[in-house]
Design a protein around this motif. Structure first.
Motif, PDB file in Angstrom:
ATOM      1  N   PRO A 167       0.838  -1.197   0.000  1.00  0.00           N
ATOM      2  CA  PRO A 167       0.000   0.000   0.000  1.00  0.00           C
ATOM      3  C   PRO A 167       0.877   1.254   0.000  1.00  0.00           C
ATOM      4  O   PRO A 167       1.998   1.228   0.515  1.00  0.00           O
ATOM      5  N   LEU A 168       0.342   2.337  -0.521  1.00  0.00           N
ATOM      6  CA  LEU A 168       1.125   3.558  -0.673  1.00  0.00           C
ATOM      7  C   LEU A 168       1.650   4.069   0.670  1.00  0.00           C
ATOM      8  O   LEU A 168       2.792   4.529   0.760  1.00  0.00           O
ATOM      9  N   GLY A 169       0.831   3.995   1.702  1.00  0.00           N
ATOM     10  CA  GLY A 169       1.270   4.475   3.009  1.00  0.00           C
ATOM     11  C   GLY A 169       2.491   3.732   3.512  1.00  0.00           C
ATOM     12  O   GLY A 169       3.459   4.342   3.982  1.00  0.00           O
ATOM     13  N   GLU A 170       2.471   2.413   3.408  1.00  0.00           N
ATOM     14  CA  GLU A 170       3.618   1.611   3.841  1.00  0.00           C
ATOM     15  C   GLU A 170       4.832   1.895   2.954  1.00  0.00           C
ATOM     16  O   GLU A 170       5.964   1.955   3.450  1.00  0.00           O
ATOM     17  N   ALA A 171       4.588   2.059   1.679  1.00  0.00           N
ATOM     18  CA  ALA A 171       5.691   2.320   0.747  1.00  0.00           C
ATOM     19  C   ALA A 171       6.366   3.652   1.066  1.00  0.00           C
ATOM     20  O   ALA A 171       7.600   3.769   1.028  1.00  0.00           O
TER      21      ALA A 171
END
Length: 211
Positions: free
Chosen positions: A152-156
Motif C-alpha cells: 500500500p502507498l502508506g507503507e511504501a
C-alpha cells in the motif's frame, strides 16, 4: 490510506514540507554553516513560504499544474544552489504528472524518479558525493521496489522515509565532492549534509500528508 492522490493531497504535502522547513530552518542553517554558505535553511524557508502564499491565492486544479507552479516559484525566489535544484525537481515532477487528475502509487514513484533525474541533470551529483542525492536516491528506489511488490502507498512511503533517513545519516562520514562543501576536502567529513537533510524532510512530508 487511499492509494491514489489528487491535487488536494499534493497541496497538503507542499504545505507540510513548508512547515517542516520552517521548523528546521535553524538546523539547516547550522548544518550549512559548517560546510557551506550558511543559507540553506533561510533560502528554503523563503522559497517555501512563497510557494504556500502563491498556492493559497489560487490552487491549481490538477497535480501537474500544482507541481509546476511550485517549481517555478522556487526557481524565482530561492537563492544559492537549492533554488535551481528543488525548482528543477518539481518541474520534472510536473512533466510526469501531466494532465492526470489523480496519481496512484506507481505514478508517484515515477514522479519522484523524475525529480531525482532532475537533480542529477542540474547538479551532476551521484552516490557518495555528499548531496541531497544521497537521501533522495535511496528513498526513490525504496518506493519503486515497494510499489512494485504491491505494498500500500502508506507503507511504501514509510519505507521511503526510512531509506532517506539512512541516506542522510550516511552523509556524515562522506567527503564532499560537489558544491561549496567540496572546497573543504577531508574537513567536510563528520558533518551531515544540509541538502540530504532538507530532502529527507520532503519525503517525511509526503509520508505524513499523502494519507
Amino acid at each position: 490510506m487511499a492509494d491514489t492522490v489528487g491535487t488536494e493531497a499534493l497541496h497538503a504535502w507542499i504545505r507540510e514540507f513548508a512547515r517542516l522547513i520552517a521548523e528546521h530552518k535553524d538546523l539547516l542553517t547550522e548544518l550549512d554553516s559548517a560546510i557551506g554558505d550558511a543559507d540553506h535553511g533561510v533560502n528554503l524557508h523563503r522559497g517555501m513560504s512563497a510557494v504556500v502564499e502563491v498556492l493559497a491565492k489560487e490552487t491549481p486544479g490538477r497535480p501537474g499544474e500544482l507541481l509546476k507552479r511550485t517549481g517555478m516559484t522556487l526557481v524565482s525566489t530561492v537563492g544559492g544552489a537549492s533554488g535551481p535544484l528543488y525548482g528543477t525537481a518539481f518541474l520534472r515532477m510536473s512533466a510526469i504528472a501531466g494532465d492526470a487528475e489523480t496519481l496512484d502509487g506507481a505514478d508517484l514513484a515515477r514522479v519522484l524518479r523524475a525529480a531525482l533525474d532532475g537533480v542529477v541533470a542540474r547538479g551532476k551529483a551521484q552516490a557518495g558525493d555528499k548531496t541531497m542525492y544521497d537521501a533522495l536516491a535511496p528513498a526513490v528506489e525504496s518506493l519503486e521496489e515497494s510499489i512494485a511488490a504491491g505494498q500500500p502507498l502508506g507503507e511504501a512511503l514509510d519505507g521511503a522515509l526510512r531509506a532517506a533517513e539512512q541516506g542522510r545519516a550516511a552523509t556524515i562520514a562522506m567527503v564532499a565532492r560537489k558544491g561549496r562543501a567540496s572546497y573543504l576536502g577531508e574537513r567536510s567529513a563528520g558533518h551531515q549534509d544540509p541538502g540530504a537533510t532538507s530532502v529527507t524532510l520532503l519525503v517525511a512530508a509526503a509520508a505524513a500528508a499523502l494519507a
